[in-house]
Design a protein around this motif. Structure first.
Motif, PDB file in Angstrom:
ATOM      1  N   HIS A 128       0.835  -1.211   0.000  1.00 34.32           N
ATOM      2  CA  HIS A 128       0.000   0.000   0.000  1.00 34.32           C
ATOM      3  C   HIS A 128       0.865   1.254   0.000  1.00 34.32           C
ATOM      4  CE1 HIS A 128      -2.895   3.060   1.230  1.00 34.32           C
ATOM      5  NE2 HIS A 128      -2.119   3.317   2.265  1.00 34.32           N
ATOM      6  N   HIS A 129       1.899   1.266   0.828  1.00 32.00           N
ATOM      7  CA  HIS A 129       2.766   2.435   0.904  1.00 32.00           C
ATOM      8  C   HIS A 129       3.548   2.631  -0.393  1.00 32.00           C
ATOM      9  CE1 HIS A 129       2.723   2.400   5.578  1.00 32.00           C
ATOM     10  NE2 HIS A 129       1.913   3.328   5.106  1.00 32.00           N
ATOM     11  N   LEU A 130       4.015   1.542  -0.987  1.00 30.24           N
ATOM     12  CA  LEU A 130       4.733   1.659  -2.261  1.00 30.24           C
ATOM     13  C   LEU A 130       3.829   2.231  -3.345  1.00 30.24           C
ATOM     14  CD1 LEU A 130       6.868  -1.618  -2.535  1.00 30.24           C
ATOM     15  CD2 LEU A 130       7.663   0.698  -2.056  1.00 30.24           C
ATOM     16  N   GLN A 131       2.591   1.740  -3.384  1.00 30.71           N
ATOM     17  CA  GLN A 131       1.651   2.233  -4.385  1.00 30.71           C
ATOM     18  C   GLN A 131       1.326   3.701  -4.148  1.00 30.71           C
ATOM     19  OE1 GLN A 131       0.633   0.733  -7.094  1.00 30.71           O
ATOM     20  NE2 GLN A 131      -0.591   2.512  -7.728  1.00 30.71           N
ATOM     21  N   ALA A 132       1.140   4.061  -2.890  1.00 31.06           N
ATOM     22  CA  ALA A 132       0.843   5.460  -2.557  1.00 31.06           C
ATOM     23  C   ALA A 132       2.000   6.372  -2.953  1.00 31.06           C
ATOM     24  CB  ALA A 132       0.542   5.590  -1.063  1.00 31.06           C
ATOM     25  N   ALA A 133       3.231   5.921  -2.705  1.00 26.90           N
ATOM     26  CA  ALA A 133       4.394   6.725  -3.078  1.00 26.90           C
ATOM     27  C   ALA A 133       4.507   6.856  -4.594  1.00 26.90           C
ATOM     28  CB  ALA A 133       5.663   6.091  -2.509  1.00 26.90           C
ATOM     29  N   THR A 134       4.205   5.781  -5.317  1.00 26.50           N
ATOM     30  CA  THR A 134       4.249   5.825  -6.782  1.00 26.50           C
ATOM     31  C   THR A 134       3.255   6.841  -7.329  1.00 26.50           C
ATOM     32  OG1 THR A 134       4.908   3.495  -6.883  1.00 26.50           O
ATOM     33  CG2 THR A 134       3.983   4.459  -8.885  1.00 26.50           C
ATOM     34  N   GLU A 135       2.066   6.866  -6.745  1.00 31.00           N
ATOM     35  CA  GLU A 135       1.042   7.807  -7.200  1.00 31.00           C
ATOM     36  C   GLU A 135       1.367   9.239  -6.776  1.00 31.00           C
ATOM     37  OE1 GLU A 135      -2.533   6.259  -5.544  1.00 31.00           O
ATOM     38  OE2 GLU A 135      -2.573   4.484  -6.858  1.00 31.00           O
ATOM     39  N   HIS A 136       1.968   9.363  -5.601  1.00 30.35           N
ATOM     40  CA  HIS A 136       2.238  10.692  -5.049  1.00 30.35           C
ATOM     41  C   HIS A 136       3.440  11.351  -5.713  1.00 30.35           C
ATOM     42  CE1 HIS A 136       1.185  13.529  -1.888  1.00 30.35           C
ATOM     43  NE2 HIS A 136       2.461  13.688  -1.605  1.00 30.35           N
ATOM     44  N   PHE A 137       4.400  10.526  -6.180  1.00 26.02           N
ATOM     45  CA  PHE A 137       5.638  11.052  -6.738  1.00 26.02           C
ATOM     46  C   PHE A 137       5.884  10.519  -8.153  1.00 26.02           C
ATOM     47  CE2 PHE A 137       6.560  10.673  -2.058  1.00 26.02           C
ATOM     48  CZ  PHE A 137       6.500  12.036  -1.783  1.00 26.02           C
ATOM     49  N   PRO A 138       5.098  10.980  -9.132  1.00 28.01           N
ATOM     50  CA  PRO A 138       5.337  10.537 -10.508  1.00 28.01           C
ATOM     51  C   PRO A 138       6.590  11.199 -11.078  1.00 28.01           C
ATOM     52  CG  PRO A 138       3.648  12.222 -10.479  1.00 28.01           C
ATOM     53  CD  PRO A 138       3.976  11.932  -9.033  1.00 28.01           C
ATOM     54  N   ILE A 293      16.306  26.812  -0.186  1.00 25.21           N
ATOM     55  CA  ILE A 293      15.836  25.442   0.026  1.00 25.21           C
ATOM     56  C   ILE A 293      14.678  25.142  -0.907  1.00 25.21           C
ATOM     57  CG2 ILE A 293      14.883  23.801   1.698  1.00 25.21           C
ATOM     58  CD1 ILE A 293      16.118  25.515   3.921  1.00 25.21           C
ATOM     59  N   THR A 294      14.773  24.040  -1.627  1.00 26.28           N
ATOM     60  CA  THR A 294      13.666  23.560  -2.460  1.00 26.28           C
ATOM     61  C   THR A 294      13.602  22.047  -2.331  1.00 26.28           C
ATOM     62  OG1 THR A 294      15.155  23.480  -4.367  1.00 26.28           O
ATOM     63  CG2 THR A 294      13.738  25.407  -4.182  1.00 26.28           C
ATOM     64  N   THR A 295      12.415  21.480  -2.616  1.00 20.29           N
ATOM     65  CA  THR A 295      12.238  20.035  -2.534  1.00 20.29           C
ATOM     66  C   THR A 295      11.651  19.511  -3.835  1.00 20.29           C
ATOM     67  OG1 THR A 295      11.939  20.040  -0.128  1.00 20.29           O
ATOM     68  CG2 THR A 295      11.059  18.147  -1.332  1.00 20.29           C
ATOM     69  N   ILE A 296      12.283  18.477  -4.371  1.00 20.82           N
ATOM     70  CA  ILE A 296      11.800  17.802  -5.576  1.00 20.82           C
ATOM     71  C   ILE A 296      10.892  16.656  -5.136  1.00 20.82           C
ATOM     72  CG2 ILE A 296      12.468  16.660  -7.716  1.00 20.82           C
ATOM     73  CD1 ILE A 296      15.340  17.738  -7.200  1.00 20.82           C
ATOM     74  N   PRO A 297       9.647  16.608  -5.591  1.00 26.15           N
ATOM     75  CA  PRO A 297       8.745  15.513  -5.202  1.00 26.15           C
ATOM     76  C   PRO A 297       9.048  14.256  -6.016  1.00 26.15           C
ATOM     77  CG  PRO A 297       7.597  17.017  -6.663  1.00 26.15           C
ATOM     78  CD  PRO A 297       8.962  17.605  -6.441  1.00 26.15           C
ATOM     79  N   THR A 298      10.115  13.587  -5.685  1.00 23.71           N
ATOM     80  CA  THR A 298      10.606  12.451  -6.448  1.00 23.71           C
ATOM     81  C   THR A 298      10.449  11.150  -5.670  1.00 23.71           C
ATOM     82  OG1 THR A 298      12.581  11.549  -7.525  1.00 23.71           O
ATOM     83  CG2 THR A 298      12.956  12.923  -5.610  1.00 23.71           C
ATOM     84  N   TYR A 299      10.131  10.091  -6.360  1.00 26.20           N
ATOM     85  CA  TYR A 299       9.932   8.775  -5.751  1.00 26.20           C
ATOM     86  C   TYR A 299      11.246   8.290  -5.126  1.00 26.20           C
ATOM     87  CZ  TYR A 299       8.805   3.796  -5.385  1.00 26.20           C
ATOM     88  OH  TYR A 299       8.582   2.522  -4.915  1.00 26.20           O
ATOM     89  N   PRO A 300      11.166   7.687  -3.899  1.00 32.03           N
ATOM     90  CA  PRO A 300       9.946   7.326  -3.176  1.00 32.03           C
ATOM     91  C   PRO A 300       9.571   8.277  -2.035  1.00 32.03           C
ATOM     92  CG  PRO A 300      11.765   6.096  -2.284  1.00 32.03           C
ATOM     93  CD  PRO A 300      12.348   6.966  -3.375  1.00 32.03           C
ATOM     94  N   SER A 301      10.458   9.244  -1.686  1.00 27.67           N
ATOM     95  CA  SER A 301      10.186  10.041  -0.493  1.00 27.67           C
ATOM     96  C   SER A 301      10.766  11.449  -0.553  1.00 27.67           C
ATOM     97  CB  SER A 301      10.737   9.320   0.752  1.00 27.67           C
ATOM     98  OG  SER A 301      12.075   8.913   0.543  1.00 27.67           O
ATOM     99  N   GLY A 302      10.920  11.968  -1.779  1.00 27.66           N
ATOM    100  CA  GLY A 302      11.349  13.350  -1.932  1.00 27.66           C
ATOM    101  C   GLY A 302      12.844  13.559  -1.779  1.00 27.66           C
ATOM    102  N   LEU A 303      13.297  14.690  -2.304  1.00 26.63           N
ATOM    103  CA  LEU A 303      14.715  15.048  -2.272  1.00 26.63           C
ATOM    104  C   LEU A 303      14.800  16.553  -2.083  1.00 26.63           C
ATOM    105  CD1 LEU A 303      17.389  13.428  -2.725  1.00 26.63           C
ATOM    106  CD2 LEU A 303      17.280  14.150  -5.115  1.00 26.63           C
ATOM    107  N   ALA A 304      15.319  16.996  -0.949  1.00 27.50           N
ATOM    108  CA  ALA A 304      15.447  18.429  -0.676  1.00 27.50           C
ATOM    109  C   ALA A 304      16.840  18.911  -1.051  1.00 27.50           C
ATOM    110  CB  ALA A 304      15.179  18.731   0.790  1.00 27.50           C
ATOM    111  N   MET A 305      16.899  20.100  -1.624  1.00 20.42           N
ATOM    112  CA  MET A 305      18.162  20.686  -2.058  1.00 20.42           C
ATOM    113  C   MET A 305      18.406  21.991  -1.293  1.00 20.42           C
ATOM    114  SD  MET A 305      19.331  21.784  -5.903  1.00 20.42           S
ATOM    115  CE  MET A 305      17.928  22.888  -6.136  1.00 20.42           C
TER     116      MET A 305
END
Length: 363
Positions: A128-138, A293-305
């Protein structure tokens, strides 16, 4: 053989990642004293690092039999039993630890550990969490972004905190010089760039080493922080990195955008776990408005720069304990509805990331 001296030498090799020599010395100790608790325990740790689960279980068991009053040995043994799904045996060994008078299993409360283990076996929740992350972070996943950052920045020096198998560390290419830090590295890939791995916690690393000396006087150009999933550890790592960085340095934080409260918990209860690392972003925004500071909504849990670093600014270091105490009480629910703005979210696309990097790439 002087067992004390040999043990000290073995631990030195172990801490620097020379596992082969460490194992040789630990086994030499066991030929003289088969029930030496530390040698048995540390052989188990190395075996677990390399996926030799049966061997690790054997030596962890020997360690607790040799010294049943040592909480750390029991903790290690219980954790691997739970991770392997041996829940009944974990329950039995927990009772044995209690019978031996061990109550201080402080790394993680044993009852919580067993509950965590049961939930970790819940395949449906993980899926469920993997699927949610896939949908949340295309779009582009974080590993591809790390490759992009290396190709775009072409850093002379690169620091990675939390290297695990080396999957992300391998994306650094010559002539970049790399340092990787992980208390239990499990490097399983070829690393083409000049690389040194330090098998220790990041806190210990920064206490014991001068990173500029290791980089022949250079500062950190690019850093990826992917260590323990807590905001306070991420904050300490950032403080230490910034002190060894420069105004054009780039720092990335992984595991920065949780998808629900359970994955954002400070203590791990789910297999898919982000932790409360996300809190380092609003903390930095509040305390260091000079940072970009910015954050890329990237799979699976984001990446902040984070850019705009200033190695001469010690405001975070001076106030770090107070900041940790204050932000420990902050909950995910306090920010759930405003998480995109809290993290300074941008689109998961190259043009947006290039715009955020403009100050670094210019000049």
């Amino acid at each position: 053989m002087n067992i004390s001296d040999t043990l000290h030498e073995a631990i030195q090799h172990h801490s620097t990642g020379d596992h082969q020599e460490a194992l040789r010395l630990y086994h030499a100790i066991l030929t003289v004293q088969p029930d030496h608790p530390v040698a048995n325990h540390n052989i188990a740790v190395i075996a677990e690092n390399f996926g030799q689960t049966d061997t690790a279980l054997q030596f962890f068991n020997a360690a607790v039999q040799a010294n049943p009053q040592e909480p750390h040995f029991w903790q290690s043994y219980l954790e691997i039993l739970v991770r392997c799904g041996h829940m009944e045996q974990a329950q039995t060994q927990l009772k044995a630890a209690r019978a031996a008078g061990v109550d201080d299993l402080s790394l993680q409360p044993p009852e919580a550990l067993l509950a965590w283990g049961a939930q970790m076996q819940d395949t449906n929740l993980f899926e469920h969490h993997l699927q949610a992350a896939t949908e949340h972070f295309p779009g582009t996943p974080y590993t591809d972004w790390l490759d992009w950052f290396h190709r775009t920045l072409k850093p002379a020096t690169y620091l990675e905190i939390g290297v695990e198998t080396g999957q992300t560390l391998q994306q650094a290419q010559p002539p970049t010089h790399c340092i990787g830090i992980d208390p239990q590295p499990l490097i399983s890939v070829n690393l083409s760039a000049w690389t040194k791995i330090y098998a220790q916690t990041s806190d210990d690393f920064f206490r014991q080493h001068s990173i500029q000396s290791l980089f022949d006087g250079a500062r950190i150009d690019f850093c990826f922080i992917d260590g323990y999933h807590s905001f306070d550890q991420a904050l300490r790592d950032f403080v230490n990195v910034e002190a060894n960085a420069h105004e054009k340095s780039v720092v990335l934080f992984h595991d920065i955008y949780p998808i629900d409260p359970s994955t954002a918990a400070r203590q791990r209860h789910t297999k898919f776990w982000v932790g409360d690392t996300w809190k380092v972003i609003p903390l930095l925004k509040e305390q260091r408005p000079d940072l970009s500071i910015t954050t890329i909504p990237t799979y699976p849990s984001g990446l902040a720069m984070v850019t705009g670093l200033n190695p001469n600014n010690d405001a975070l270091r001076v106030n770090i304990q107070t900041l940790i105490e204050t932000w420990t009480t902050v909950e995910y629910q306090d920010y759930a509805d405003i998480m995109p703005s809290t993290l300074n979210l941008i689109e998961n696309r190259e043009s947006d990331v290039l715009a955020a990097l403009q100050g670094v790439l210019d000049g």
